[in-house]
Design an enzyme around this catalytic site. Structure first.
Site, short mmCIF file in Angstrom:
data_model
loop_
_atom_site.label_atom_id
_atom_site.label_comp_id
_atom_site.label_asym_id
_atom_site.label_seq_id
_atom_site.Cartn_x
_atom_site.Cartn_y
_atom_site.Cartn_z
N LYS A 270 11.71 20.90 70.71
CA LYS A 270 12.70 20.69 71.73
C LYS A 270 12.17 21.10 73.09
CE LYS A 270 16.43 21.74 68.47
NZ LYS A 270 17.56 22.64 68.19
N GLY A 271 11.06 21.81 73.08
CA GLY A 271 10.59 22.44 74.30
C GLY A 271 10.20 21.50 75.41
N GLU B 291 4.05 17.66 75.79
CA GLU B 291 4.34 18.96 75.19
C GLU B 291 4.75 19.95 76.28
OE1 GLU B 291 4.94 20.74 72.78
OE2 GLU B 291 3.59 20.57 71.07
N ASP B 292 5.40 21.04 75.85
CA ASP B 292 5.70 22.12 76.79
C ASP B 292 4.52 23.06 76.94
OD1 ASP B 292 6.00 23.05 74.21
OD2 ASP B 292 7.80 24.23 74.61
N ASP C 256 -1.56 25.39 72.97
CA ASP C 256 -2.39 26.57 72.75
C ASP C 256 -3.53 26.25 71.80
OD1 ASP C 256 -0.75 26.82 70.30
OD2 ASP C 256 0.68 27.82 71.61
N LYS D 164 -2.82 26.83 77.51
CA LYS D 164 -3.47 28.11 77.19
C LYS D 164 -4.83 27.82 76.56
CE LYS D 164 0.79 30.69 76.20
NZ LYS D 164 1.48 31.52 75.17
N PHE E 271 3.57 35.54 76.55
CA PHE E 271 4.84 35.04 76.05
C PHE E 271 5.68 34.55 77.23
CE2 PHE E 271 9.29 36.11 75.33
CZ PHE E 271 9.54 35.60 74.07
N VAL E 272 6.15 33.30 77.17
CA VAL E 272 6.94 32.75 78.28
C VAL E 272 8.21 32.10 77.76
CG1 VAL E 272 4.98 32.40 79.85
CG2 VAL E 272 5.62 30.59 78.25
#
Length: 208
Positions: free
Chosen positions: A93-94, A149-150, A153, A181, A202-203
């Site tokens: 959902k991001g 994508e949000d 990583d 990232k 962490f965000v």
């Protein structure tokens, strides 16, 4: 919003959800996402232990910075796809907030679809196995596709989706992410369009 937020703390003893490198239970942040002050802001959230867990929230990327960068990405995509049509595939959902803001600023014809995948289960570290929870609603055969994508990583999810959508007949595949990232990468994958490169922190905020 002026995009500025000072540190805030919590001492009620609750253990904060942890995204690890990626996500937590999104319902935990529903108030933050809808908060008028922080609706367009990426927020860094850190934890410390002083007898009990506490939280410290600081602004990592402001609303104005996000808006400016989204416009820049949209302009670049519009230039790269001049004379073509784009199918954007957002990963739920991001990515939903980011993709909608991006799509409405792109000047070439664009249509959108969504997928939902999981490689984390109930954990904070990726299992390395990607599972499709929602497939595409429309065919992408013969289309130029941008996967949105949000956060990227490890890169496993995007690498999997790229191969998966190629197998469905996509003419071309490119990758777009709001946050990148690179130090977390475990596969050879580079985002074609990246909003911001960030450290392994962490965000939350902006729909994440």
């Amino acid at each position: 919003s002026d995009g500025v937020a000072g540190p805030h703390g919590s001492s009620d003893g609750r253990r904060p959800d942890s995204l690890g490198p990626r996500r937590a239970d999104r319902s935990r942040f529903s108030d933050l996402q809808c908060d008028k002050e922080n609706s367009g802001t990426i927020i860094e959230r850190t934890m410390r232990k002083e007898g009990k867990m506490a939280e410290k929230i600081t602004v990592l990327i402001t609303e104005e910075e996000i808006d400016r960068r989204v416009r820049e990405l949209a302009a670049q995509i519009s230039k790269d796809y001049e004379g073509k049509k784009i199918r954007m595939v957002g990963i739920l959902k991001g990515a939903s907030f980011f993709m909608c803001e991006l799509a409405k600023r792109i000047t070439v014809p664009v249509s959108i679809d969504f997928m939902q995948v999981s490689s984390y289960g109930g954990a904070t570290e990726s299992t390395g196995t990607v599972r499709i929870r929602k497939d595409l609603d429309e065919s992408i055969e013969g289309l130029d596709v941008i996967i949105v994508e949000d956060i990227v990583d490890s890169g496993r999810t995007l690498a999997f989706l790229g191969d998966f959508l190629k197998s469905k007949g996509a003419k071309s595949i490119r990758y777009c992410t709001l946050l990148d990232k690179p130090e977390r990468r475990v596969v050879d994958l580079k985002a074609d369009y990246a909003g911001f490169e960030i450290p392994d922190q962490f965000v939350v905020g902006y729909g994440m």
